[in-house]
Motif scaffolding. Structure first.
Motif, short mmCIF file in Angstrom:
data_model
loop_
_atom_site.label_atom_id
_atom_site.label_comp_id
_atom_site.label_asym_id
_atom_site.label_seq_id
_atom_site.Cartn_x
_atom_site.Cartn_y
_atom_site.Cartn_z
N PRO A 196 4.68 62.33 3.18
CA PRO A 196 4.07 61.05 2.27
C PRO A 196 2.58 60.69 2.63
O PRO A 196 1.88 60.49 1.63
N LYS A 197 2.28 60.74 3.99
CA LYS A 197 0.85 60.30 4.34
C LYS A 197 -0.27 61.34 3.81
O LYS A 197 -1.10 60.86 3.20
N ALA A 198 0.01 62.76 4.02
CA ALA A 198 -0.85 63.57 3.58
C ALA A 198 -0.81 63.67 2.24
O ALA A 198 -1.99 63.47 1.62
N ALA A 199 0.26 63.44 1.10
CA ALA A 199 0.14 63.21 -0.08
C ALA A 199 -0.65 62.17 -0.53
O ALA A 199 -1.26 62.09 -1.53
N GLU A 200 -0.57 60.91 0.19
CA GLU A 200 -1.37 59.81 -0.26
C GLU A 200 -2.70 60.00 -0.14
O GLU A 200 -3.50 59.59 -0.98
N ARG A 201 -3.06 60.69 0.89
CA ARG A 201 -4.73 61.05 1.17
C ARG A 201 -5.13 62.06 0.54
O ARG A 201 -6.16 61.92 -0.31
N LEU A 202 -4.26 63.10 -0.18
CA LEU A 202 -4.81 64.10 -1.13
C LEU A 202 -4.72 63.48 -2.38
O LEU A 202 -5.64 63.86 -3.14
N ALA A 203 -4.04 62.44 -2.90
CA ALA A 203 -4.06 61.71 -4.06
C ALA A 203 -5.48 60.88 -4.04
O ALA A 203 -5.76 60.26 -5.35
N ALA A 204 -5.95 60.42 -2.84
CA ALA A 204 -6.99 59.29 -3.01
C ALA A 204 -8.32 59.75 -3.20
O ALA A 204 -8.51 61.11 -3.08
N GLY A 205 -9.09 59.00 -3.65
CA GLY A 205 -10.62 59.26 -3.63
C GLY A 205 -11.08 60.27 -4.66
O GLY A 205 -10.43 60.39 -5.75
N GLU A 206 -12.28 60.78 -4.46
CA GLU A 206 -12.91 61.72 -5.42
C GLU A 206 -11.92 63.12 -5.41
O GLU A 206 -11.65 63.42 -4.25
N ASP A 207 -11.90 63.84 -6.37
CA ASP A 207 -11.18 65.25 -6.51
C ASP A 207 -9.53 64.89 -5.96
O ASP A 207 -9.25 65.67 -5.07
N PRO A 208 -9.03 63.92 -6.77
CA PRO A 208 -7.62 63.80 -6.31
C PRO A 208 -6.58 64.90 -6.70
O PRO A 208 -6.72 65.56 -7.55
N VAL A 209 -5.53 65.18 -5.75
CA VAL A 209 -4.85 66.23 -6.03
C VAL A 209 -3.16 65.78 -5.84
O VAL A 209 -3.02 65.15 -4.81
N THR A 210 -2.37 65.73 -6.87
CA THR A 210 -1.15 65.12 -6.67
C THR A 210 0.01 65.96 -7.13
O THR A 210 1.16 65.57 -6.92
N THR A 211 -0.29 67.14 -7.38
CA THR A 211 0.92 68.22 -7.55
C THR A 211 0.41 69.57 -6.92
O THR A 211 -0.66 69.99 -6.64
N THR A 212 1.45 70.22 -6.62
CA THR A 212 1.16 71.53 -5.85
C THR A 212 0.52 72.45 -6.62
O THR A 212 -0.13 73.30 -5.98
N PHE A 213 0.60 72.22 -8.01
CA PHE A 213 -0.44 73.33 -8.70
C PHE A 213 -1.74 72.96 -8.64
O PHE A 213 -2.47 73.83 -8.76
#
Length: 153
Positions: free
Chosen positions: A62-79
């Protein structure tokens, strides 16, 4: 203090001790031996379909997912994560540099743990999707017959 006579050898200026560049470089970047994934976990990941849920990637909680979704260039899915990995592959970039680029991108996004495991998972699964690209470098051992046998379905 008087100036030394001309032609007198001068001691070299003192410099702060710094570690050699090789030692500093070895401390960071992708290293497959830092992955904490065991063979069964990797086999399960490689066999499983991609659902899009970012936390399906071993090492992303959950923490890494939150960080990946934040800021510029957000990533929210495995794709999107696979897309980001593939976007970092430019012409002339070998597998070592490609994995390092992804590792540093994860670091930039604030992912603080399991980076080598995440890189290894994405690179190995991409290797199966793209006919072996990067698998030899990204796995801890160049060949793993036990893993290959578990992948046979």
């Amino acid at each position: 203090r008087a100036a030394p006579a001309p032609g007198t050898p001068q001691p070299a200026p003192r410099r702060a001790a710094t570690p050699p560049l090789d030692a500093m470089a070895a401390a960071e970047g992708y290293d497959p031996t830092r992955s904490q994934l065991n063979g069964d976990q990797m086999a399960d990941w490689l066999r499983a379909p991609i659902t899009g849920e970012i936390t399906e990637v071993p090492g992303i909680g959950p923490k890494a997912a939150e960080r990946l979704a934040a800021g510029e260039d957000p990533v929210t899915t495995t794709f999107q994560l696979f897309g980001k990995y593939l976007m970092l592959k430019d012409a002339g970039v070998d597998c070592v540099e490609h994995c390092n680029r992804f590792w540093y991108w994860l670091k930039h996004k604030g992912v603080t743990s399991h980076r080598s495991g995440i890189v290894r998972c994405i690179a190995e699964k991409a290797g199966y999707m793209y006919d072996g690209y990067c698998r030899a470098f990204c796995r801890t051992l160049p060949a793993n017959p036990a893993l290959t046998a578990r992948l046979q379905v």
